[in-house]
Write a protein that holds these residues in place. Structure first.
Motif, PDB file in Angstrom:
ATOM      1  N   SER A  76       0.838  -1.206   0.000  1.00  0.00           N
ATOM      2  CA  SER A  76       0.000   0.000   0.000  1.00  0.00           C
ATOM      3  C   SER A  76       0.868   1.249   0.000  1.00  0.00           C
ATOM      4  N   ILE A  79       2.558   1.682  -3.504  1.00  0.00           N
ATOM      5  CA  ILE A  79       1.622   2.175  -4.523  1.00  0.00           C
ATOM      6  C   ILE A  79       1.299   3.644  -4.293  1.00  0.00           C
ATOM      7  N   TYR A  80       1.022   4.003  -3.046  1.00  0.00           N
ATOM      8  CA  TYR A  80       0.675   5.396  -2.761  1.00  0.00           C
ATOM      9  C   TYR A  80       1.863   6.332  -2.975  1.00  0.00           C
ATOM     10  N   SER A  83       3.008   6.699  -6.629  1.00  0.00           N
ATOM     11  CA  SER A  83       2.168   7.601  -7.426  1.00  0.00           C
ATOM     12  C   SER A  83       2.444   9.056  -7.074  1.00  0.00           C
ATOM     13  N   ILE A 120      -4.471   8.274 -11.692  1.00  0.00           N
ATOM     14  CA  ILE A 120      -3.740   7.266 -10.921  1.00  0.00           C
ATOM     15  C   ILE A 120      -3.518   7.746  -9.495  1.00  0.00           C
ATOM     16  N   PHE A 121      -3.171   9.015  -9.345  1.00  0.00           N
ATOM     17  CA  PHE A 121      -2.893   9.542  -8.013  1.00  0.00           C
ATOM     18  C   PHE A 121      -4.149   9.579  -7.146  1.00  0.00           C
ATOM     19  N   ALA A 124      -4.669   6.059  -6.029  1.00  0.00           N
ATOM     20  CA  ALA A 124      -3.631   5.658  -5.078  1.00  0.00           C
ATOM     21  C   ALA A 124      -3.789   6.355  -3.735  1.00  0.00           C
ATOM     22  N   SER A 125      -4.338   7.564  -3.728  1.00  0.00           N
ATOM     23  CA  SER A 125      -4.527   8.293  -2.468  1.00  0.00           C
ATOM     24  C   SER A 125      -5.567   7.610  -1.586  1.00  0.00           C
ATOM     25  N   PHE A 127      -6.168   4.308  -1.796  1.00  0.00           N
ATOM     26  CA  PHE A 127      -5.816   2.894  -1.651  1.00  0.00           C
ATOM     27  C   PHE A 127      -5.404   2.502  -0.233  1.00  0.00           C
ATOM     28  N   TRP A 149      -9.700   1.700  -9.219  1.00  0.00           N
ATOM     29  CA  TRP A 149      -8.769   1.485 -10.332  1.00  0.00           C
ATOM     30  C   TRP A 149      -9.510   1.308 -11.643  1.00  0.00           C
TER      31      TRP A 149
END
Length: 260
Positions: A76, A79-80, A83, A120-121, A124-125, A127, A149
């Motif tokens: 996690s 990914i965060y 991004s 994407i951001f 990801a924020s 996630f 996603w």
């Protein structure tokens, strides 16, 4: 009297903006379906206001990795923070190329990548909150960890197909993707909810400047600052609430006691 005051204020602001344009602090608004061309000082501001945040983003990524105590936290965080780094890096490279080489195929590719990174951001924020926080089993909040996603993928496909066309519709998609998941989790008692809401409000306020190129000097750079501030709020909320240092310390202590 009121109409006279309003007329005087309107005239004053017009004179101010005319002066700003003569100083080359701002160019004319772009025609429909065409990108705005910043002035030299606006280009520099656009580069600086996101470029400065690349090193802190890398530091932030290392902090999340160091505090991870399980694979779920680790991925996690990757990914965060990944991004976050890409958002600032791609934006900075795009604005550098735009400034140095103007319009061209490389600038177009980077512009598309810059816009795609917004989707994407956003995903990801959310996630870490959706994977590291217990959510009710019933309802669609529990499924958001993969639905965001899907939304991001559709947004990127649309953006690539209709680049620089229907700009307000594209902005609407950004807003929908940013707000819709929040509506599903704001009613849930999760740690850091206040910070999550504060960051979201900052993003929404920044969108106003995102659409003001040619109307307000340095509008895009101001938008960058709103993004950086909101991202900082969300990052520290994630760090403090989902990656607490005390939890890691207690786990290490417990492991040492078990070894003894």
């Amino acid at each position: 009297m009121a109409s006279l005051i309003m007329s005087s204020l309107t005239s004053h602001w017009r004179q101010t903006f005319d002066f700003v344009k003569k100083c080359h602090w701002m160019n004319e608004r772009a025609p429909p379906n065409r990108p705005y061309t910043p002035t030299t000082v606006e280009h520099i501001a656009n580069v600086i206001t996101h470029g400065l945040w690349i090193p802190p983003s890398i530091w932030g990524a290392m902090s999340l990795v160091q505090r991870s105590t399980n694979w779920q936290q680790f991925w996690s965080g990757i990914i965060y923070s990944g991004s976050l780094i890409l958002l600032f890096t791609i934006s900075t490279i795009f604005h550098c190329v735009f400034f140095c080489h103007g319009h061209g195929p490389v600038k177009d590719v980077l512009h598309r990548s810059d816009r795609a990174m917004i989707y994407i951001f956003i995903a990801a924020s959310y996630f870490p909150w959706l994977t590291l926080t217990p959510l009710p089993a019933g309802g669609w909040a529990a499924e958001l960890w993969w639905l965001i996603w899907i939304l991001a993928s559709f947004g990127i496909l649309y953006q690539q197909a209709f680049h620089e066309r229907y700009k307000w519709l594209e902005t609407t998609f950004y807003l929908f993707m940013g707000v819709a998941p929040a509506l599903a989790i704001v009613s849930i008692d999760i740690p850091g909810l206040y910070e999550l809401q504060l960051g979201g409000v900052c993003y929404l306020a920044g969108v106003i400047f995102f659409k003001m190129d040619g109307r307000i000097p340095f509008a895009h750079a101001i938008w960058h600052l709103f993004v950086a501030f909101a991202a900082s709020v969300h990052y520290f909320a994630i760090l403090d609430n989902l990656y607490p240092y005390k939890t890691q310390t207690s786990n290490i202590t417990t492991n040492k006691q078990d070894d003894l």
